[in-house]
Motif scaffolding. Structure first.
Motif, PDB file in Angstrom:
ATOM      1  N   VAL A  73       0.840  -1.205   0.000  1.00 40.30           N
ATOM      2  CA  VAL A  73       0.000   0.000   0.000  1.00 40.30           C
ATOM      3  C   VAL A  73       0.870   1.249   0.000  1.00 40.30           C
ATOM      4  CG1 VAL A  73      -1.759   1.272   1.275  1.00 40.30           C
ATOM      5  CG2 VAL A  73      -1.879  -1.216   1.152  1.00 40.30           C
ATOM      6  N   LEU A  74       1.921   1.230   0.804  1.00 36.70           N
ATOM      7  CA  LEU A  74       2.796   2.400   0.900  1.00 36.70           C
ATOM      8  C   LEU A  74       3.451   2.720  -0.445  1.00 36.70           C
ATOM      9  CD1 LEU A  74       4.095   4.437   2.961  1.00 36.70           C
ATOM     10  CD2 LEU A  74       5.972   2.796   3.157  1.00 36.70           C
ATOM     11  N   THR A  75       4.000   1.701  -1.100  1.00 35.16           N
ATOM     12  CA  THR A  75       4.670   1.935  -2.383  1.00 35.16           C
ATOM     13  C   THR A  75       3.685   2.337  -3.479  1.00 35.16           C
ATOM     14  OG1 THR A  75       4.541  -0.458  -2.818  1.00 35.16           O
ATOM     15  CG2 THR A  75       6.599   0.398  -1.882  1.00 35.16           C
ATOM     16  N   THR A  76       2.455   1.812  -3.424  1.00 37.43           N
ATOM     17  CA  THR A  76       1.449   2.194  -4.426  1.00 37.43           C
ATOM     18  C   THR A  76       1.066   3.657  -4.299  1.00 37.43           C
ATOM     19  OG1 THR A  76       0.580  -0.070  -4.454  1.00 37.43           O
ATOM     20  CG2 THR A  76      -0.830   1.669  -5.330  1.00 37.43           C
ATOM     21  N   ALA A 288      -2.363  -1.194   6.961  1.00 34.99           N
ATOM     22  CA  ALA A 288      -2.795  -0.867   5.602  1.00 34.99           C
ATOM     23  C   ALA A 288      -3.457   0.509   5.556  1.00 34.99           C
ATOM     24  CB  ALA A 288      -3.751  -1.938   5.094  1.00 34.99           C
ATOM     25  N   ILE A 289      -4.270   0.830   6.574  1.00 27.55           N
ATOM     26  CA  ILE A 289      -4.914   2.150   6.627  1.00 27.55           C
ATOM     27  C   ILE A 289      -3.872   3.245   6.832  1.00 27.55           C
ATOM     28  CG2 ILE A 289      -6.515   3.575   7.951  1.00 27.55           C
ATOM     29  CD1 ILE A 289      -8.113   1.020   8.545  1.00 27.55           C
ATOM     30  N   MET A 290      -2.937   3.009   7.738  1.00 28.28           N
ATOM     31  CA  MET A 290      -1.947   4.035   8.048  1.00 28.28           C
ATOM     32  C   MET A 290      -0.983   4.263   6.886  1.00 28.28           C
ATOM     33  SD  MET A 290       0.383   4.282  11.487  1.00 28.28           S
ATOM     34  CE  MET A 290       1.184   2.711  11.143  1.00 28.28           C
ATOM     35  N   GLY A 295       2.070   7.388   2.813  1.00 28.89           N
ATOM     36  CA  GLY A 295       2.590   7.371   1.445  1.00 28.89           C
ATOM     37  C   GLY A 295       2.349   8.651   0.675  1.00 28.89           C
ATOM     38  N   ALA A 296       1.533   9.572   1.238  1.00 34.17           N
ATOM     39  CA  ALA A 296       1.273  10.851   0.564  1.00 34.17           C
ATOM     40  C   ALA A 296       2.479  11.763   0.749  1.00 34.17           C
ATOM     41  CB  ALA A 296       0.015  11.497   1.143  1.00 34.17           C
ATOM     42  N   ASP A 306      10.803   9.854   3.591  1.00 34.05           N
ATOM     43  CA  ASP A 306       9.418   9.493   3.898  1.00 34.05           C
ATOM     44  C   ASP A 306       9.261   7.991   4.114  1.00 34.05           C
ATOM     45  OD1 ASP A 306       8.466  12.161   3.657  1.00 34.05           O
ATOM     46  OD2 ASP A 306       8.554  11.957   1.477  1.00 34.05           O
ATOM     47  N   LEU A 307       9.920   7.184   3.292  1.00 35.37           N
ATOM     48  CA  LEU A 307       9.823   5.735   3.459  1.00 35.37           C
ATOM     49  C   LEU A 307      10.475   5.293   4.766  1.00 35.37           C
ATOM     50  CD1 LEU A 307      10.584   4.505  -0.172  1.00 35.37           C
ATOM     51  CD2 LEU A 307       8.365   4.707   0.957  1.00 35.37           C
ATOM     52  N   LEU A 308      11.552   5.962   5.147  1.00 36.92           N
ATOM     53  CA  LEU A 308      12.210   5.619   6.402  1.00 36.92           C
ATOM     54  C   LEU A 308      11.304   5.935   7.596  1.00 36.92           C
ATOM     55  CD1 LEU A 308      14.720   4.675   7.936  1.00 36.92           C
ATOM     56  CD2 LEU A 308      15.581   7.030   7.823  1.00 36.92           C
TER      57      LEU A 308
END
Length: 379
Positions: A73-76, A288-290, A295-296, A306-308
């Protein structure tokens, strides 16, 4: 289903499959190295390595699936921001909150599978692992010895090394053994070895022609003897079937007991295990919700920061679950008060991130001169 939802569900599913397969391969690689090391040292039998790897993978699947869903979800979401696709969706009247429904289409089935794994499959897998290890511990000393490698039993009190048999009827060829008892340190060498079962059920390791050397530690006393045959008791007759004993020993572990059995036990250790089993499917959904607001990102900024931060937030969440689990196991907090605060806090944090991303900021006042108001007479 709209084009937006179909594209989001398809991309999340594709990313989740890649991440899941990668994590499973990494897990199996590390696990097989450890199991093969245990087999080489004689802690487990070489014939059970694949079985233990399969059952251990089942116990690790809940965590792997939760992490794979979060990363997918984060990468999408991050990719849609990086490639400015979110601008198109926003211009079409969609907001970041519209990601919840397609994400839940993937997250709910994954959470259901995680619940099945934690509540039913993982305890069964832990029982199988316990039975494998208990059966190996209950095997005779000779059965733990493999030709060409050292093997030990009784916590290192007996160490064996054997060669391939050269005579028909022998189970092992030349044997070397070191035995430690409270008074003597003994070294035995024999030309062959086999097992014999006595009428009363006792089992002996019978050595062929060889020598025995006894040394009393701390003194100069030394004995040497030669024998044609030498018997070593391996195990006594048991009143219970070895498989039954192994199963009972395996089920004594809280991880191997079913959820209903843990509730019936009504101990702090049992309730801490129940808390963990309930928390894993909830964690899959909340992660998944978070991942949507995490990811925005701003496309103009670097992506690693941001990914870290997102990874650290997820790691903190899982560590808090382990912390509350330990507190329940130590009796510091009751189960009814300990199983939900972490999930509620993280879910509230995810809601705050959503509100922050959805809030439209008012334009900043530059402080310049305001244009004069139009004259009523002229208008």
């Amino acid at each position: 289903m709209s084009l937006f939802k179909r594209s989001v569900v398809s991309e999340i599913t594709s990313h989740a499959g890649v991440v899941f397969s990668t994590l499973v391969v990494v897990w199996l690689s590390v696990l097989l190295v450890r199991l093969l090391g245990d087999a080489a040292s004689g802690n487990i039998g070489p014939d059970v390595v694949l079985g233990l790897a399969a059952f251990s993978t089942i116990t690790a699947l809940p965590t792997i699936m939760s992490v794979a869903l979060f990363i997918a979800v984060l990468t999408t979401v991050t990719r849609n921001y990086r490639e400015s696709e979110m601008v198109v969706w926003f211009a079409s009247g969609l907001s970041l909150a519209d990601w919840l429904r397609p994400v839940m289409r993937v997250a709910v089935p994954v959470a259901a599978m995680v619940a099945v794994l934690t509540l039913a499959a993982s305890p069964w897998a832990y029982r199988q692992i316990g039975e494998y290890r208990e059966r190996f511990e209950q095997r005779s000393d000779l059965s733990k010895v493999t030709a060409g490698q050292f093997g030990e039993s009784q916590d290192g009190a007996r160490v064996f090394f054997a060669e391939e048999p050269v005579k028909k009827g022998d189970e092992l060829g030349h044997v070397f053994a070191r035995v430690i008892d409270p008074e003597w340190l003994s070294v035995l060498t024999a030309s062959s070895a086999r097992t014999e079962n006595m009428p009363n059920g006792d089992r002996f390791l019978v050595l062929g022609a060889g020598h025995r050397y006894d040394l009393k530690p701390g003194s100069a006393e030394f004995r040497m003897s030669t024998f044609d045959h030498y018997g070593v008791r391996l195990e006594s007759k048991s009143t219970e079937d070895p498989a039954t004993e192994a199963r009972a020993a395996a089920e004594r572990s809280s991880k191997a007991r079913s959820t209903l059995q843990l509730m019936e036990d009504n101990t702090v250790n049992a309730w801490s295990q129940v808390m963990w089993r309930i928390s894993m499917p909830l964690a899959a959904l909340i992660l998944a919700i978070m991942a949507i607001p995490l990811g925005a990102v701003n496309p103009r900024l670097g992506r690693s920061g941001d990914l870290l931060i997102a990874g650290l937030v997820a790691l903190l969440y899982m560590n808090l679950i382990n912390l509350f689990r330990a507190w329940i196991g130590d009796g510091r907090i009751p189960f009814g008060l300990g199983w939900w605060p972490v999930h509620a806090a993280v879910l509230a944090f995810a809601a705050y991130l959503f509100l922050r991303r959805l809030r439209v900021k008012a334009p900043k006042n530059t402080g310049g001169p305001r244009p004069p108001a139009p004259d009523a007479a002229t208008t």
